[in-house]
Design a protein around this motif. Structure first.
Motif, mmCIF file in Angstrom:
data_model
loop_
_atom_site.group_PDB
_atom_site.id
_atom_site.type_symbol
_atom_site.label_atom_id
_atom_site.label_comp_id
_atom_site.label_asym_id
_atom_site.label_seq_id
_atom_site.Cartn_x
_atom_site.Cartn_y
_atom_site.Cartn_z
ATOM 1 N N MET A 146 -9.287 -30.800 10.570
ATOM 2 C CA MET A 146 -8.594 -29.794 11.387
ATOM 3 C C MET A 146 -8.840 -28.413 10.800
ATOM 4 S SD MET A 146 -4.599 -29.923 10.136
ATOM 5 C CE MET A 146 -4.312 -28.205 10.534
ATOM 6 N N SER A 147 -8.718 -27.395 11.647
ATOM 7 C CA SER A 147 -8.802 -26.017 11.160
ATOM 8 C C SER A 147 -7.387 -25.524 10.899
ATOM 9 C CB SER A 147 -9.511 -25.128 12.187
ATOM 10 O OG SER A 147 -8.833 -25.171 13.424
ATOM 11 N N ASP A 148 -7.151 -25.044 9.687
ATOM 12 C CA ASP A 148 -5.811 -24.589 9.312
ATOM 13 C C ASP A 148 -5.468 -23.275 9.990
ATOM 14 O OD1 ASP A 148 -4.994 -26.596 7.287
ATOM 15 O OD2 ASP A 148 -6.803 -25.910 6.265
ATOM 16 N N ASP A 149 -4.238 -23.199 10.466
ATOM 17 C CA ASP A 149 -3.734 -21.976 11.097
ATOM 18 C C ASP A 149 -2.310 -21.738 10.603
ATOM 19 O OD1 ASP A 149 -2.814 -19.898 12.617
ATOM 20 O OD2 ASP A 149 -3.071 -20.900 14.557
ATOM 21 N N PRO A 150 -2.096 -20.763 9.715
ATOM 22 C CA PRO A 150 -0.757 -20.554 9.167
ATOM 23 C C PRO A 150 0.285 -20.091 10.179
ATOM 24 C CG PRO A 150 -2.365 -19.033 8.169
ATOM 25 C CD PRO A 150 -3.118 -19.915 9.115
ATOM 26 N N LYS A 151 -0.099 -20.005 11.447
ATOM 27 C CA LYS A 151 0.881 -19.691 12.494
ATOM 28 C C LYS A 151 1.236 -20.921 13.343
ATOM 29 C CE LYS A 151 -0.489 -14.820 12.877
ATOM 30 N NZ LYS A 151 0.397 -14.412 11.802
ATOM 31 N N THR A 152 0.540 -22.041 13.109
ATOM 32 C CA THR A 152 0.859 -23.266 13.858
ATOM 33 C C THR A 152 0.872 -24.505 12.974
ATOM 34 O OG1 THR A 152 -1.462 -23.465 14.535
ATOM 35 C CG2 THR A 152 0.058 -22.450 16.131
ATOM 36 N N LEU A 153 -0.280 -24.849 12.397
ATOM 37 C CA LEU A 153 -0.427 -26.127 11.723
ATOM 38 C C LEU A 153 -1.348 -25.979 10.512
ATOM 39 C CD1 LEU A 153 0.587 -29.039 12.532
ATOM 40 C CD2 LEU A 153 -1.667 -29.391 13.548
ATOM 41 N N VAL A 154 -0.898 -26.500 9.350
ATOM 42 C CA VAL A 154 -1.745 -26.473 8.153
ATOM 43 C C VAL A 154 -1.834 -27.876 7.563
ATOM 44 C CG1 VAL A 154 -1.294 -24.059 7.585
ATOM 45 C CG2 VAL A 154 0.182 -25.846 6.618
ATOM 46 N N SER A 155 -2.931 -28.131 6.859
ATOM 47 C CA SER A 155 -3.185 -29.439 6.264
ATOM 48 C C SER A 155 -2.530 -29.542 4.885
ATOM 49 C CB SER A 155 -4.692 -29.655 6.130
ATOM 50 O OG SER A 155 -5.235 -28.706 5.211
ATOM 51 N N THR A 156 -2.460 -30.780 4.390
ATOM 52 C CA THR A 156 -1.958 -30.980 3.035
ATOM 53 C C THR A 156 -2.880 -30.307 2.019
ATOM 54 O OG1 THR A 156 -3.056 -33.137 3.066
ATOM 55 C CG2 THR A 156 -0.682 -33.112 3.509
ATOM 56 N N ASP A 157 -4.180 -30.278 2.283
ATOM 57 C CA ASP A 157 -5.119 -29.580 1.389
ATOM 58 C C ASP A 157 -4.784 -28.095 1.322
ATOM 59 O OD1 ASP A 157 -6.572 -31.816 0.687
ATOM 60 O OD2 ASP A 157 -8.140 -31.511 2.196
ATOM 61 N N TRP A 158 -4.506 -27.507 2.474
ATOM 62 C CA TRP A 158 -4.164 -26.076 2.520
ATOM 63 C C TRP A 158 -2.896 -25.816 1.715
ATOM 64 C CZ3 TRP A 158 -0.179 -22.871 3.616
ATOM 65 C CH2 TRP A 158 -0.454 -21.521 3.862
ATOM 66 N N LEU A 159 -1.875 -26.642 1.926
ATOM 67 C CA LEU A 159 -0.607 -26.414 1.223
ATOM 68 C C LEU A 159 -0.783 -26.592 -0.280
ATOM 69 C CD1 LEU A 159 2.359 -25.731 1.314
ATOM 70 C CD2 LEU A 159 2.861 -28.153 1.708
ATOM 71 N N ALA A 160 -1.528 -27.607 -0.698
ATOM 72 C CA ALA A 160 -1.759 -27.817 -2.132
ATOM 73 C C ALA A 160 -2.454 -26.611 -2.755
ATOM 74 C CB ALA A 160 -2.582 -29.088 -2.345
ATOM 75 N N ALA A 161 -3.387 -26.015 -2.013
ATOM 76 C CA ALA A 161 -4.127 -24.863 -2.530
ATOM 77 C C ALA A 161 -3.261 -23.609 -2.618
ATOM 78 C CB ALA A 161 -5.352 -24.597 -1.649
ATOM 79 N N HIS A 162 -2.225 -23.543 -1.775
ATOM 80 C CA HIS A 162 -1.369 -22.343 -1.731
ATOM 81 C C HIS A 162 0.004 -22.561 -2.365
ATOM 82 C CE1 HIS A 162 -3.917 -19.846 0.959
ATOM 83 N NE2 HIS A 162 -4.339 -21.020 1.392
ATOM 84 N N LEU A 163 0.203 -23.699 -3.000
ATOM 85 C CA LEU A 163 1.538 -24.096 -3.459
ATOM 86 C C LEU A 163 2.196 -23.060 -4.371
ATOM 87 C CD1 LEU A 163 3.265 -26.572 -2.866
ATOM 88 C CD2 LEU A 163 2.366 -27.638 -4.937
ATOM 89 N N LYS A 164 1.409 -22.351 -5.159
ATOM 90 C CA LYS A 164 1.983 -21.391 -6.104
ATOM 91 C C LYS A 164 1.950 -19.951 -5.599
ATOM 92 C CE LYS A 164 1.046 -24.274 -10.150
ATOM 93 N NZ LYS A 164 2.386 -24.876 -10.061
#
Length: 284
Positions: free
Chosen positions: A1-19
């Motif tokens: 999937m393509s991550d979109d911080p205004k609708t839907l993000v992946s677990t990979d995206w969240l892990a990368a931005h966790l901090k």
């Protein structure tokens, strides 16, 4: 999937931005009463690091006799400030089902004028299945002011939905199961008639999801709506049992680029209870 911080993000995206310092994570788990699951207890036992618990039933309109109706802006601002969620934050919402109640909180933020909010695709089950880090510690909270600008165009009441039912526009799309839509299955809430809003279409929310509770691609969801007889070039009102899974449909529509949608907050809990409005049964 393509991550979109205004609708839907992946677990990979969240892990990368966790901090990220301006990221705020919300556990919006909610379960139908009687399922034997306690959302807050599950949160306290394990959650994504830094997550705050968003209580859908408490952060609601206490003046209404219906469950978890959208809160007044003042209450929303107060609760978010106490949770350390404010202006300038990127919000990510997840739930313990995978994709059930988190979109409801996404919609609530949108209703309050905040667009930097996304749902975690696949939710907490996917995060755990990937053996990602969890914690049982309460987050460190610092007050942060949040400005609410209520978006009337994103919510509809029974009068507006009744008019839409009579006129055939906007289209009404129901996220409940096909059996409940047809009136073949009893409603989980007592005192409600069985059936659907006359003229509405049926897109059960779980048909938009893959087995792992991630959302199907925009092309796939577009085809599902079209197969149900929904004209995606026209405005849409989403509905369900009590305004929770209607937001799954709203999220799918937004992700497809359909920007003329709204949510019937009272949904069937209100319509099915009112003797003043008609009920249809069978297929749409």
């Amino acid at each position: 999937m393509s991550d979109d911080p205004k609708t839907l993000v992946s677990t990979d995206w969240l892990a990368a931005h966790l901090k990220d310092p301006d990221l705020r994570i919300l556990d919006a788990s909610w379960y139908i009463p009687g399922t034997g699951r306690d959302a807050r207890a599950e949160y306290e036992a394990a959650h994504i690091p830094g997550a705050r618990f968003f209580d859908i039933d408490e952060i609601s309109d206490a003046r209404s006799d219906m469950a978890h109706m959208a809160p007044p802006p003042e209450k929303f601002m107060s609760r978010m400030r106490a949770m350390g969620v404010g202006d300038g934050h990127q919000v990510v919402v997840y739930d313990g089902h995978g994709m059930l109640s988190a979109p409801r909180v996404w919609w609530t933020f949108r209703l309050m004028g905040h667009r930097d909010v996304a749902v975690l695709d696949g939710g907490f089950p996917k995060w755990q299945a990937e053996d990602r880090v969890v914690e049982d510690l309460p987050p460190v909270i610092k007050d942060r002011h949040l400005t609410a600008r209520f978006q009337n165009n994103l919510v509809r009441d029974v009068t507006q939905v009744s008019r839409a039912s009579k006129l055939g526009s906007p289209q009404i799309v129901d996220a409940r199961t096909a059996a409940r839509f047809r009136g073949d299955a009893p409603e989980p809430r007592e005192g409600l008639r069985a059936g659907h809003i006359p003229g509405s279409r049926n897109v059960p929310y779980d048909t938009l999801l893959n087995e792992d509770k991630t959302m199907k691609s925009p092309d796939e969801t577009r085809a599902i709506f079209a197969a149900a007889g929904v004209d995606l070039s026209q405005p849409i009102i989403t509905s369900c049992g009590s305004g929770i899974t209607a937001a799954v449909l709203a999220l799918a529509l937004e992700r497809m680029g359909h920007d003329s949608w709204s949510l019937y907050d009272g949904s069937w809990a209100e319509w099915g209870m009112s003797p003043m409005v008609p009920v249809a049964t069978g297929d749409a």
